[in-house]
Design an enzyme around this catalytic site. Structure first.
Site, PDB file in Angstrom:
ATOM      1  N   LYS A  45       0.732  -1.056   0.119  1.00  0.00           N
ATOM      2  CA  LYS A  45      -0.074  -0.077   0.105  1.00  0.00           C
ATOM      3  C   LYS A  45       0.811   0.961  -0.094  1.00  0.00           C
ATOM      4  CE  LYS A  45      -3.800  -0.255   2.163  1.00  0.00           C
ATOM      5  NZ  LYS A  45      -4.423  -0.434   3.432  1.00  0.00           N
TER       6      LYS A  45
ATOM      7  N   ARG B 246      -3.091   2.892   8.779  1.00  0.00           N
ATOM      8  CA  ARG B 246      -3.524   1.675   8.278  1.00  0.00           C
ATOM      9  C   ARG B 246      -2.189   0.529   8.022  1.00  0.00           C
ATOM     10  NH1 ARG B 246      -8.073   2.357   4.630  1.00  0.00           N
ATOM     11  NH2 ARG B 246      -8.429   4.738   4.828  1.00  0.00           N
TER      12      ARG B 246
ATOM     13  N   GLY C 217      -7.675  -7.556   4.684  1.00  0.00           N
ATOM     14  CA  GLY C 217      -8.400  -7.466   6.143  1.00  0.00           C
ATOM     15  C   GLY C 217      -7.678  -8.369   7.069  1.00  0.00           C
TER      16      GLY C 217
ATOM     17  N   MET D 107      -5.138  -7.400   9.008  1.00  0.00           N
ATOM     18  CA  MET D 107      -4.475  -6.568  10.075  1.00  0.00           C
ATOM     19  C   MET D 107      -5.436  -5.454  10.277  1.00  0.00           C
ATOM     20  SD  MET D 107      -0.366  -7.128   9.014  1.00  0.00           S
ATOM     21  CE  MET D 107      -0.925  -6.725   7.205  1.00  0.00           C
TER      22      MET D 107
ATOM     23  N   ARG E 251      -3.434  -1.209  -6.469  1.00  0.00           N
ATOM     24  CA  ARG E 251      -2.748  -2.642  -6.149  1.00  0.00           C
ATOM     25  C   ARG E 251      -3.197  -3.294  -7.385  1.00  0.00           C
ATOM     26  NH1 ARG E 251      -5.789  -4.402  -0.770  1.00  0.00           N
ATOM     27  NH2 ARG E 251      -7.731  -4.306  -1.765  1.00  0.00           N
TER      28      ARG E 251
ATOM     29  N   HIS F 137     -15.458 -10.476   0.378  1.00  0.00           N
ATOM     30  CA  HIS F 137     -14.245 -11.270   0.776  1.00  0.00           C
ATOM     31  C   HIS F 137     -14.127 -12.791   0.013  1.00  0.00           C
ATOM     32  CE1 HIS F 137     -12.496 -14.075   3.946  1.00  0.00           C
ATOM     33  NE2 HIS F 137     -11.584 -13.232   3.834  1.00  0.00           N
TER      34      HIS F 137
ATOM     35  N   ARG G  30       2.738 -46.969 -18.812  1.00  0.00           N
ATOM     36  CA  ARG G  30       2.925 -48.019 -17.875  1.00  0.00           C
ATOM     37  C   ARG G  30       2.237 -49.197 -18.341  1.00  0.00           C
ATOM     38  NH1 ARG G  30       2.693 -43.028 -14.273  1.00  0.00           N
ATOM     39  NH2 ARG G  30       4.636 -43.192 -12.885  1.00  0.00           N
TER      40      ARG G  30
ATOM     41  N   GLU H 138      16.460 -44.715 -12.555  1.00  0.00           N
ATOM     42  CA  GLU H 138      15.663 -44.610 -11.280  1.00  0.00           C
ATOM     43  C   GLU H 138      16.357 -44.917 -10.314  1.00  0.00           C
ATOM     44  OE1 GLU H 138      11.609 -45.845 -12.055  1.00  0.00           O
ATOM     45  OE2 GLU H 138      12.490 -47.417 -13.284  1.00  0.00           O
TER      46      GLU H 138
ATOM     47  N   SER I  45      15.384 -42.123 -19.489  1.00  0.00           N
ATOM     48  CA  SER I  45      14.110 -41.158 -18.891  1.00  0.00           C
ATOM     49  C   SER I  45      14.344 -41.183 -17.499  1.00  0.00           C
ATOM     50  CB  SER I  45      12.897 -41.898 -19.448  1.00  0.00           C
ATOM     51  OG  SER I  45      11.825 -41.403 -18.909  1.00  0.00           O
TER      52      SER I  45
ATOM     53  N   GLY J 253      13.286 -41.384 -13.892  1.00  0.00           N
ATOM     54  CA  GLY J 253      12.086 -41.966 -13.275  1.00  0.00           C
ATOM     55  C   GLY J 253      12.342 -41.289 -11.818  1.00  0.00           C
ATOM     56  N   THR J 254      11.957 -39.967 -11.696  1.00  0.00           N
ATOM     57  CA  THR J 254      12.360 -39.470 -10.511  1.00  0.00           C
ATOM     58  C   THR J 254      11.368 -39.744  -9.287  1.00  0.00           C
ATOM     59  OG1 THR J 254      11.169 -37.553 -11.457  1.00  0.00           O
ATOM     60  CG2 THR J 254      13.346 -37.273 -11.578  1.00  0.00           C
ATOM     61  N   ASN J 255      10.434 -40.705  -9.436  1.00  0.00           N
ATOM     62  CA  ASN J 255       9.668 -41.107  -8.421  1.00  0.00           C
ATOM     63  C   ASN J 255      10.583 -42.028  -7.643  1.00  0.00           C
ATOM     64  OD1 ASN J 255       7.433 -39.419  -9.389  1.00  0.00           O
ATOM     65  ND2 ASN J 255       6.500 -41.362 -10.671  1.00  0.00           N
ATOM     66  N   ASP J 256      10.951 -43.014  -8.242  1.00  0.00           N
ATOM     67  CA  ASP J 256      11.814 -44.044  -7.726  1.00  0.00           C
ATOM     68  C   ASP J 256      13.032 -43.529  -7.360  1.00  0.00           C
ATOM     69  OD1 ASP J 256      10.661 -46.674  -7.240  1.00  0.00           O
ATOM     70  OD2 ASP J 256      10.294 -46.690  -9.487  1.00  0.00           O
TER      71      ASP J 256
ATOM     72  N   CYS K 113       9.964 -38.683 -16.566  1.00  0.00           N
ATOM     73  CA  CYS K 113       8.697 -39.099 -16.790  1.00  0.00           C
ATOM     74  C   CYS K 113       8.357 -39.114 -15.140  1.00  0.00           C
ATOM     75  CB  CYS K 113       8.790 -40.489 -17.406  1.00  0.00           C
ATOM     76  SG  CYS K 113       9.503 -41.826 -16.746  1.00  0.00           S
TER      77      CYS K 113
ATOM     78  N   TYR L 153      13.061 -33.254 -22.889  1.00  0.00           N
ATOM     79  CA  TYR L 153      11.470 -33.270 -22.697  1.00  0.00           C
ATOM     80  C   TYR L 153      11.038 -33.594 -21.209  1.00  0.00           C
ATOM     81  CZ  TYR L 153      11.359 -38.444 -22.892  1.00  0.00           C
ATOM     82  OH  TYR L 153      11.766 -39.608 -22.284  1.00  0.00           O
TER      83      TYR L 153
HETATM   84  C1  PEP Z   1       9.206 -43.236 -11.458  1.00  0.00           C
HETATM   85  O1  PEP Z   1       9.802 -43.952 -10.884  1.00  0.00           O
HETATM   86  O2  PEP Z   1       9.555 -42.013 -11.767  1.00  0.00           O
HETATM   87  C2  PEP Z   1       8.378 -43.471 -12.746  1.00  0.00           C
HETATM   88  C3  PEP Z   1       7.906 -42.811 -13.537  1.00  0.00           C
HETATM   89  O3  PEP Z   1       8.011 -44.956 -12.439  1.00  0.00           O
HETATM   90  P1  PEP Z   1       6.878 -45.542 -11.423  1.00  0.00           P
HETATM   91  O4  PEP Z   1       6.104 -44.441 -10.945  1.00  0.00           O
HETATM   92  O5  PEP Z   1       5.632 -45.978 -12.198  1.00  0.00           O
HETATM   93  O6  PEP Z   1       7.697 -46.192 -10.563  1.00  0.00           O
HETATM   94 MG    MG Z   2       9.609 -46.056 -11.438  1.00  0.00          MG
END
Ligand code: PEP
Ligand code: MG
Length: 930
Positions: A8, A78, A87, A89, A334, A489, A595, A779, A798, A800-803, A865, A885
């Protein structure tokens, strides 16, 4: 200078510096707030002098004196944090009034009633905000005053009634607080400054900060500004406006105002405000004249201000203004909150108007906002029982069980229920409930004043209306909220959170005590299903089916601009034709992960899958695999057809086999029947397949090492599908066969040879040469370390960042949810690493693998992925890491396209350029009058 002056303060200084009419004032910076909390709630020693000097300058500019008995300066005090915290404070208005100055005000305004009403309000507000008194103390006295006078409404009180009321208020203060109400304006000023700094730590503000990731260390600034009055007669008014429509983004001046009123009267929604423009008046069918008609000169001036503000800030502004005796004052500007639809429209329009560049338009859109545009809407063909209508305040359709309190919304949503919060009106105290609910319905806001007073008289003078404001609005912080429709609000907060909202459904009668609402003869109890449509404003009984969003126009424009700037490709993780089509329509450039196991869970396929697992020998297994081959091929044919020449990465079977086997006796019996094997074999196999740590056990490529025939079948299915599709289309399918959970070159090499042998056989049988590539998922940390070796054989990686996250942290992705919140709360991790990539750890491994892989194989194709492929911060990392990608779930594809463009722009330093193009230094120093 928002960081120092707060939003403000910075904007007031900025408006003053570009020559707009701003009542003079000054700002105590956020640094003072930080120091206040660091030094045990005391001020820097030089502050008192600086405030005195600044006040003297304000006095000089207004020609008034603070505390003067004949020509007093009144100020507002203010809050104003770096980020908007509407709102949350405290604020004090009319400060400087006492028994002497009120007489001067009465004389100057030639209106004793106005002066004492202002004084009464000031005493009440100050006692609430600064002295911490309960408001009911004052409400009681006000009621008594009306009874004494024999009137129903506040505005019917005479000046002498108000005068006496002030005395009574002050006596109550003395009684409750054991000290008298401060008469000394200096004492009032420092009391208010302290209260605003203290309000930074109130519960509302703390909750809001938590929800919006606003650090506590930022602190609030305090703005002290000369008061102007919109309620000194019929040449006065007050209003709020957006420089463009905040709901749909149209380039229309959009706002409302009230003649002879104070800001609170507009925001409290107790008189029906008037439109700004003739166009809006006509389109809303209002009988009340617009500002354009009532005060054409002022309207012209305000329209010029609108243009100036947009040109200066290059964004849509949310403004507050007051007209005092025929002179326009700007009180606030604002960046205006807006729906996702409006954000998109405004960004595209402003780029087309030449106000901003295309890259600025792209940088301005939060990728998560795009998510909101992808919200489903109500199926237009669905039957629906519309029971009420309100204002369409935040788009999207929401279905949930009705709840009437924020606490109940939170309680039920924690139990996994979807809820709709229904309130007469929301206040900042409801913020946790708004967050927990699918959507919000409010009933007040569009309704005329008679709803509250019982007498339908929109002509009640504004100055008399404050006491009719319902209790939820009584706290001054809440008074700053706007209670009408788009600016209420609930609407503002819901838009910010991406929750659908219908506001001001005035026919709905809420009965909090009985936990129900009624409208047009229908009664809805707590827990009943209700649907709201934030686009039409309809309130519908029961659950209405929804349809996927239609994306075109500005959405398409932004996406195509994003495509022009990004270098990362965006693919989707998809295995069903529906997902693949959805992904393609959102602009996916291929499938980055099929998958295949998901295909085996469907319909009768699970039987063949279980036959395969339960097979007594290789022959039995091959027989079952032959059945699976047919099904898998059919599925992949569809995917290739949909993707029409774009690459499709198919992953070989990944999960541990026991996931396909049932474990209860009755389930095992039915599997034995369906698969035609003895129950005993099913039992034995289930026991054999049991593992202590299945996610680190017999899964991924390890399955195909034990059962190469599975790898053969899948390769055959993929390549036969490619051959079949290739025969009927001009665009040849591109098959990428991906091996999961590899940790050694030997594993990969062995499976690659199985794949190539099978591929050679298929090509020979089919008499074609197919486009296919064999690559691996990365992975496991060992795969990152060995990336150079793997790249000798693998054609692509690729991630596999989950694992990879699971194995890098040694943290089970299925169990982390139970204790990660503790980690977040204790500041050990900032973000759930399964949602946003751990750049310092997992990211380091990815960087290493990219480097080693591309050293061994120049220009090697690499992507991601894991779930992180749809997370904007992780996408920015992937861009920096040089991946080709990202692959994410279909509904994240548009988000990823935008995030990839933003990542590319940031990389080019475009952001710095953008910041410098329009930055205008405020004329005044950080602390000083504007
Ligand atoms: C991963 O591990 O990132 C992955 C894409 O494979 P999933 O999730 O199926 O294990
Ligand atoms: Mg995996």
């Amino acid at each position: 200078m928002k960081n120092l002056l707060g939003g403000k303060g910075a904007n007031l200084a900025e408006m003053a510096s570009i020559g707009l009419p701003v009542p003079p004032g000054f700002t105590l910076t956020t640094e003072v707030c930080a120091s206040f909390y660091e030094k045990n709630c005391t001020y820097p020693k030089e502050l008192a002098d600086q405030v005195a000097q600044s006040l003297a300058l304000v006095e000089a500019r207004t020609g008034r004196k603070f505390g003067d008995a004949s020509n007093p300066l009144l100020v507002s005090v203010r809050s104003g944090a770096r980020a908007s915290m509407p709102g949350m404070m405290d604020t004090v208005l009319n400060l400087g009034l006492n028994d002497q100055t009120v007489e001067a005000l009465a004389k100057q305004a030639n209106d004793r009633r106005f002066a004492f009403d202002s004084y009464r309000r000031f005493v009440q507000m100050y006692s609430d905000v600064v002295l911490g008194m309960e408001l009911h103390n004052f409400e009681k006295l006000l009621e008594r005053a009306k009874q004494r006078r024999g009137v129903k409404n506040d505005h019917e009180l005479l000046p002498e009634d108000l005068e006496r009321l002030v005395k009574d208020y002050k006596a109550t203060v003395q009684l409750e607080m054991g000290e008298s109400f401060p008469e000394d304006p200096q004492e009032q000023l420092w009391g208010a400054i302290g209260a605003v700094f203290n309000s930074w730590m109130n519960q509302r503000a703390k909750t809001y900060r938590q929800l919006h990731d606003i650090p506590e260390s930022w602190g609030t600034a305090v703005n002290v500004q000369a008061m102007v009055f919109g309620n000194m007669g019929n040449d006065c008014a007050t209003g709020v406006a957006f420089t463009r429509n905040p709901s749909n983004g149209a380039n229309d001046f959009y706002g409302e105002f009230l003649v002879n009123a104070q800001g609170e009267d507009v925001v409290a929604g107790i008189r029906t405000p008037q439109e700004l423009t003739i166009k809006a008046r006509k389109s809303h069918g209002s009988d009340l004249p617009s500002l354009e008609e009532v005060m054409p000169g002022i309207f012209k001036e305000l329209s010029t201000v609108r243009k100036q503000l947009e040109a200066h800030y290059t964004d849509m502004q949310d403004i507050e203004f007051t007209i005092q005796q025929g002179k326009l004052y700007m009180l606030q500007t604002r960046t205006g909150k807006r729906t996702a639809h409006a954000a998109l429209q405004i960004a595209v329009d402003m780029a087309n108007e030449g106000l901003i560049s295309k890259s600025q338009a792209l940088m301005r859109l939060k990728p998560d906002l795009i998510d909101q545009l992808l919200h489903p809407t109500l199926d237009p063909k669905a039957k629906k029982q519309v029971i009420a209508k309100g204002l369409p305040a935040s788009p999207g359709a929401a279905v949930g069980k009705v709840v009437f309190t924020a606490d109940e919304a939170v309680r039920r949503s924690k139990d996994g229920e979807k809820v709709l919060l229904v309130r007469i009106e929301t206040s900042p105290d409801d913020i946790h409930g708004l967050h927990a609910a699918e959507g919000v319905l409010t009933t007040r806001g569009g309704a005329p004043v008679c709803d509250l007073s019982g007498s339908p008289s929109p002509a009640i003078p504004a100055a008399a209306l404050l006491s009719m404001i319902p209790p939820t609005f009584k706290r001054q912080g809440v008074l700053r909220m706007r209670a009408r429709g788009m600016t209420s609000h609930a609407a503002v907060v819901a838009r910010g959170m991406g929750r659908p909202c219908v506001a001001g459904a005035g026919d709905v009668r809420v009965d909090y005590a009985a936990n129900k609402f009624s409208v047009g003869g229908v009664t809805v109890q707590e827990g009943q299903l209700l649907t709201i449509d934030g686009v039409s404003g309809e309130v519908i009984l029961g659950e209405v089916p929804t349809v996927a969003p239609q994306l075109s126009g500005s959405f398409g424009t932004i996406m195509s601009w994003a495509d022009d700037f990004r270098s990362l490709q965006v693919r989707a993780n998809a295995e069903t034709p529906a997902d693949a089509r959805q992904a393609k329509s959102f602009g996916a450039q291929g499938i980055g992960l099929v998958r295949t196991e998901h295909m085996f869970f469907e319909g009768g396929r699970i039987v063949a899958m279980r036959q395969m697992i339960l097979a007594a020998d290789e022959n039995d297994r091959k027989a079952a695999l032959d059945k699976l081959l047919v099904m898998q091929r059919e599925d992949i044919v569809e995917l290739f057809r949909i993707m029409d020449g774009l690459p499709v990465t198919v992953r070989l079977l990944d999960p541990p086999l026991h996931e396909f086997i049932p474990h209860s006796e009755s389930e095992m019996a039915s599997v034995a029947r369906a698969a035609g094997v003895p129950l005993e074999r099913v039992r034995r196999r289930a026991t054999e397949l049991k593992e202590a740590n299945p996610m680190l056990g017999h899964r991924g490529c390890r399955l195909a090492i034990t059962y190469p025939e599975i790898c053969e079948m899948q390769t055959r299915a993929i390549l036969e599908a490619a051959a079949e599709v290739g025969r009927s289309t001009s665009k040849q399918p591109v098959a990428e066969i991906m091996v999961p959970l590899v940790s050694t070159l030997e594993e990969f090499a062995l499976l690659k040879s199985v794949i190539e042998k099978t591929a050679a056989a298929v090509q020979k049988e089919q008499g074609v040469t197919l486009k296919y590539h064999v690559g691996t998922m990365i992975e496991l940390p060992r795969a990152c370390l060995q990336a150079g070796k793997l790249a000798e054989q693998a054609e692509f990686f690729s991630f596999g960042t989950n694992d990879l996250t699971q194995t890098t942290y040694g943290l089970s992705r299925d169990d982390a949810g139970s204790f990660l919140p503790d980690y977040k709360e204790k500041g050990i991790v900032e973000q759930d690493p399964f949602v946003s990539l751990d750049q310092a750890g997992v990211g380091e491994l990815i960087n290493m693998a990219v480097g080693r892989g591309r050293t061994a194989r120049q220009g090697m194709k690499m992507g991601i992925c894991g779930e992180h492929g749809g997370d904007p911060a992780s996408i920015e990392f992937c861009n920096k890491a040089g991946l080709d990608y990202v692959s994410c779930s279909p509904f994240r594809v548009p988000v990823a396209r935008l995030a990839a463009a933003q990542a590319a722009l940031k990389d080019k330093g475009e952001k710095a350029l953008q910041a410098s193009t329009k930055a205008t230094k405020p004329r005044n120093p950080a602390f000083g009058p504007w």
